[in-house]
Design a protein around this motif. Structure first.
Motif, PDB file in Angstrom:
ATOM      1  N   THR A 223      42.005 -51.763  17.296  1.00  0.00           N
ATOM      2  CA  THR A 223      43.011 -50.978  18.003  1.00  0.00           C
ATOM      3  C   THR A 223      43.166 -49.599  17.378  1.00  0.00           C
ATOM      4  N   LYS A 224      43.674 -48.676  18.191  1.00  0.00           N
ATOM      5  CA  LYS A 224      44.001 -47.345  17.689  1.00  0.00           C
ATOM      6  C   LYS A 224      45.516 -47.160  17.744  1.00  0.00           C
ATOM      7  N   SER A 225      46.012 -46.248  16.957  1.00  0.00           N
ATOM      8  CA  SER A 225      47.444 -46.046  16.858  1.00  0.00           C
ATOM      9  C   SER A 225      48.001 -45.406  18.118  1.00  0.00           C
TER      10      SER A 225
ATOM     11  N   PRO B 145      51.850 -53.221  13.162  1.00  0.00           N
ATOM     12  CA  PRO B 145      51.660 -52.928  14.584  1.00  0.00           C
ATOM     13  C   PRO B 145      51.036 -51.548  14.785  1.00  0.00           C
ATOM     14  N   SER B 146      50.150 -51.449  15.787  1.00  0.00           N
ATOM     15  CA  SER B 146      49.560 -50.155  16.113  1.00  0.00           C
ATOM     16  C   SER B 146      50.268 -49.489  17.289  1.00  0.00           C
ATOM     17  N   LEU B 147      50.988 -50.259  18.092  1.00  0.00           N
ATOM     18  CA  LEU B 147      51.725 -49.691  19.216  1.00  0.00           C
ATOM     19  C   LEU B 147      52.942 -48.910  18.730  1.00  0.00           C
ATOM     20  N   ASP B 148      53.282 -47.853  19.458  1.00  0.00           N
ATOM     21  CA  ASP B 148      54.525 -47.122  19.165  1.00  0.00           C
ATOM     22  C   ASP B 148      55.736 -47.866  19.701  1.00  0.00           C
TER      23      ASP B 148
ATOM     24  N   PHE C 235      43.942 -52.526  26.812  1.00  0.00           N
ATOM     25  CA  PHE C 235      44.618 -53.164  25.678  1.00  0.00           C
ATOM     26  C   PHE C 235      43.828 -54.393  25.236  1.00  0.00           C
TER      27      PHE C 235
ATOM     28  N   GLU D 205      49.277 -57.797  16.603  1.00  0.00           N
ATOM     29  CA  GLU D 205      47.872 -57.464  16.823  1.00  0.00           C
ATOM     30  C   GLU D 205      47.641 -56.716  18.130  1.00  0.00           C
ATOM     31  N   TRP D 206      48.598 -56.722  19.039  1.00  0.00           N
ATOM     32  CA  TRP D 206      48.423 -56.062  20.326  1.00  0.00           C
ATOM     33  C   TRP D 206      48.250 -54.556  20.145  1.00  0.00           C
ATOM     34  N   GLY D 207      47.399 -53.956  20.970  1.00  0.00           N
ATOM     35  CA  GLY D 207      47.251 -52.512  20.876  1.00  0.00           C
ATOM     36  C   GLY D 207      46.233 -51.946  21.845  1.00  0.00           C
TER      37      GLY D 207
ATOM     38  N   LYS E 104      40.297 -49.444  20.747  1.00  0.00           N
ATOM     39  CA  LYS E 104      39.788 -48.289  20.001  1.00  0.00           C
ATOM     40  C   LYS E 104      38.487 -47.773  20.611  1.00  0.00           C
TER      41      LYS E 104
END
Length: 604
Positions: free
Chosen positions: A58-60, A289-292, A581, A599-601, A604
Motif C-alpha cells: 500500500t501507499k500512504s 495504517p496507510s489510509l488517512d 484498494f 492493512e487496508w490501503g 501501491k
C-alpha cells in the motif's frame, strides 16, 4: 453468534488445529477494468488463499468508506442488546482482542496485545497471557491484568448479576451476550507489574481461545473504574453496582468519548449516518495504517449500496447478495467482488414464550415439516449461488470437523404437507387446512413472521412461510423490523416467528452454550431441555474434540425433535471493493471483513 445483521455469537473450533475450508465461493468475470470483475478477490475461494487473496503493498494516503447495514444504538458489544454484527465491526477497529477469527475459520493470536497465550496446566486448567510491554490505551494507561479482571467479572454472570425482572430498562446489572467460559473461571490474577495474566479454571473449558476476544474486545477497566468512582486498578474488588455502572456506560457511549487501543481511533460518530476513524498516533502495533481516513457509512437499504459504490460515495460494501444486486455489480467499472459461504447461517425461530407454540411440540413439528427449504432456496439465494444446500445442523456447518446432518432425516424443511398434517391429526388438532385449532378448541394464530426492513430475501422467506402455514390453516402476518431494532425485538421476545442469520465465530461448543442452553444469552425464543443442557455443558468441558462433537450432535438430534429452530442454509456473503484498494477480503465469521483494517490501503 453474531448475526450478520443480527445477534452475534461466541463459538470456536473444537481443536486449535482444526482445518476448515470455504465453500461455494464464486466471483464475477472480467479483469476489474472496464466491467465489474474479480481480479483482486477471484482467488479467495481457492485452497489456502482465504487469508492472502487481494493482498498487496500500500501507499500512504487516501480514504476508504465501508458500509454498515444497521445503525448502532448500543455500544457494548459484550451486552446481549449490543451484540450485533455492525457493532462488532465498528468497535473492533479501536478495541483489542486476544485472538482474532480469520477468513479460513482459524484464529490468530493478536501479538500487538499479547506476545503469548499458553495453557500451562490441564489440572486445574491454567492459562497464562503475556501482555505486550508496549500495549497501552491511547491516554497512556498501560493495558494490564486489571482489564482482564474487569472483563471476567462483568461476563461471568455472578459478580455483576443480570438485571432484575422488574428492571425493564435493564440498567441495574450486566447482561452479557454469553457467559461461556467466564462462568468456569476460578481466578484471574496479575503479576510482573500487571503484564502477566494468569487464569485458573474451576472447570475445564475446551474453547479457551475464545476468552477475552474473538469479536468481543476488551474495554478499558480504568474508564469503568472512574465512572464507578473507585480507584484505578481495583476491578477485582468492585461491587456489583460499581461493575454495572461501567457496563452501562460502555453501552450508551460511543468510543469517541473514551480512550481506546487500536490502529485507528474513532474521531466522529454521527448517529444513523457514519463513523469516522483516523490513524491513532499512539498506536504501538507492528502495522501502521496507510489510509488517512476510514469511514463506516450507515446504509440500511441494501438496494442503495451498489448505487453508492458506482457513485464513489463508498468504496466497499458487504450486503446480503441478491440477484439484482449481483447483476449491478457486474456492470460497475473497476470493482472486484466475491460470493462465498462461511459460518453464517439463516434460520427460522419460533418464540416458545407464546402459550400455543410453547405447549404443542406436534404443532411446531408440523410447521417446520410444511416449510420447503428447497423452495425457499430456489426462489432466493439459489438464483445467484447454485451450490447452496439445506443446512442440516444447529451446531456446525459443512467443512467443520464433526458436522453431522441431523435435520434432513426428520423431514423438517421438506415441504411434506401430508406428513405435516399427520402430526396435527395425530395430536387431535382440528380445522387442519382451514382454521387450525388446538385439541382443546383454541385458535392457532394468527402469528407474525418478522424480518429486517429492506432485506428482500427475508421478506420472500416470510412470504413462502406464510403460504406454507396457510396450507395448515394457520394465518401468518408479515411484520418487518426497523433496521436497528433487531436486538431489541429478539431480547424482548417481540416475535412469533422470526428469520435472521447467526454470524458465528469458530467455537461451536461456546456457541451452543449461548444459544441452546436454558437461559443462554442468545436463546431468545425461550428453549429449554434438560437433556440438551446436560450434553452441551459436558461438551464445553471436555478437551477431546471428537468427544465434544459427538455430544453436540446428540444434543442436536434432541433439538430437531423439539422443533424450536429450523436451519435453512449457509448464508452467502458478498464483498465488493474498488480495485484500487488492497488487503480487504471476506471473513465470513462474526468479525467480518474489518478484521484487519490496519492493512487496508491504496494499491501501491
Amino acid at each position: 453468534m453474531r448475526a450478520p445483521s443480527t445477534a452475534l455469537t461466541r463459538g470456536l473450533t473444537l481443536a486449535a488445529g482444526l482445518t476448515l475450508v470455504l465453500a461455494a465461493c464464486s466471483s464475477g468475470g472480467g479483469d476489474g477494468g472496464e466491467k465489474g470483475g474479480s481480479q483482486g478477490l477471484s482467488s479467495c475461494g481457492a485452497q489456502g488463499k482465504a487469508t492472502t487473496c487481494n493482498s498487496g503493498a500500500t501507499k500512504s494516503g487516501g480514504s476508504f468508506t465501508y458500509v454498515l447495514e444497521k445503525n448502532i444504538q448500543q455500544w457494548n458489544v459484550q451486552d446481549a442488546n449490543g451484540n450485533t454484527f455492525e457493532n462488532a465491526e465498528a468497535v473492533g477497529v479501536v478495541l483489542p482482542t486476544v485472538y482474532v477469527p480469520q477468513p479460513d475459520f482459524t484464529v490468530k493470536l493478536n501479538t500487538d496485545l499479547v506476545t503469548s497465550a499458553t495453557m500451562t496446566r490441564t489440572s486445574p486448567q491454567t492459562l497464562v497471557y503475556k501482555i505486550n510491554p508496549k500495549a497501552s490505551w491511547n491516554d497512556g494507561t498501560a493495558i494490564t491484568a486489571d482489564d482482564f479482571v474487569y472483563y471476567w467479572r462483568t461476563n461471568n454472570g455472578k459478580d455483576c448479576p443480570l438485571p432484575p425482572a422488574s428492571d425493564t430498562s435493564q440498567t441495574k446489572g450486566c447482561l452479557p451476550q454469553s457467559t461461556a467460559g467466564y462462568d468456569r473461571i476460578k481466578s484471574v490474577t496479575g503479576s510482573d507489574g500487571g503484564k502477566t495474566v494468569t487464569v485458573v479454571m474451576a472447570k475445564p473449558f475446551s474453547d479457551w481461545k475464545s476468552l477475552f476476544g474473538a469479536a468481543y474486545p476488551l474495554y478499558p477497566a480504568h474508564v469503568a473504574e472512574k465512572v464507578a468512582g473507585v480507584k484505578a486498578g481495583t476491578a477485582a474488588t468492585m461491587s456489583a453496582a460499581q461493575l454495572a455502572k461501567g457496563w452501562q456506560y460502555f453501552g450508551k457511549t460511543p468510543p469517541t468519548k473514551y480512550t481506546t487501543a487500536g490502529p485507528y481511533k474513532m474521531q466522529d460518530w454521527t448517529d444513523n449516518d457514519h463513523a469516522t476513524f483516523v490513524p491513532d498516533p499512539k498506536w504501538w502495533g507492528e502495522r501502521k495504517p496507510s489510509l488517512d481516513r476510514l469511514v463506516f457509512k450507515v446504509i440500511t437499504d441494501a438496494t442503495q449500496e451498489p448505487i453508492a459504490l458506482r457513485n464513489n460515495e463508498v468504496q466497499g460494501i458487504y450486503p446480503q447478495p441478491e440477484v439484482d444486486l449481483v447483476k449491478q455489480l457486474k456492470d460497475i467499472p473497476k470493482v472486484t467482488y466475491t460470493i462465498s459461504s462461511g459460518l453464517n447461517w439463516e434460520h427460522f425461530d419460533l418464540n416458545l414464550h407464546d402459550p400455543v407454540l410453547g405447549k404443542y411440540k406436534p404443532l411446531r413439528q408440523a410447521m417446520f415439516t410444511a416449510i420447503s427449504v428447497k423452495d425457499i432456496m430456489a426462489k432466493t439465494v439459489g438464483q445467484f449461488d447454485p451450490k447452496v444446500k439445506q443446512l442440516g445442523s444447529h451446531m456446525q456447518v459443512p467443512g467443520q470437523a464433526g458436522y453431522e446432518d441431523t435435520v434432513t432425516g426428520s423431514g423438517q424443511g421438506s415441504g411434506d404437507l401430508t406428513k405435516a398434517k399427520k402430526y396435527l391429526s395425530d395430536a387431535r388438532f382440528t380445522g387442519i387446512g382451514s382454521a387450525l385449532k388446538t385439541p382443546d378448541g383454541k385458535a392457532v394464530g394468527p402469528f407474525n413472521c418478522r424480518y429486517t426492513t429492506g432485506n428482500q430475501i427475508r421478506q420472500s422467506e416470510c412470504q413462502i412461510l406464510q403460504s406454507s402455514m396457510a396450507s395448515l390453516g394457520i394465518k401468518v402476518d408479515i411484520k418487518p423490523i426497523g433496521a436497528a431494532d433487531l436486538g431489541t425485538v429478539l431480547q424482548g421476545h417481540q416475535f412469533d416467528i422470526i428469520v435472521f442469520a447467526w454470524v458465528a465465530s469458530p467455537f461451536p461448543t461456546s456457541n451452543a452454550q449461548q444459544n441452546w442452553v436454558t437461559g443462554g444469552g442468545g436463546n431468545y425464543g425461550g428453549y429449554s431441555n434438560k437433556r440438551v443442557d446436560k450434553l452441551i455443558t459436558e461438551a464445553v468441558g471436555v478437551t477431546d474434540s471428537a468427544k465434544a462433537a459427538s455430544l453436540l450432535n446428540q444434543a442436536d438430534k434432541i433439538m430437531v425433535d423439539d422443533a424450536y429452530v429450523l436451519p435453512l442454509y449457509q448464508k452467502p456473503t458478498l464483498l465488493a471493493v474498488q480495485t484500487r484498494f488492497v488487503n480487504m477480503r471476506d471473513n465470513a465469521t462474526n468479525v467480518g471483513p474489518p478484521y484487519n483494517t490496519a492493512e487496508w490501503g491504496l494499491k501501491k
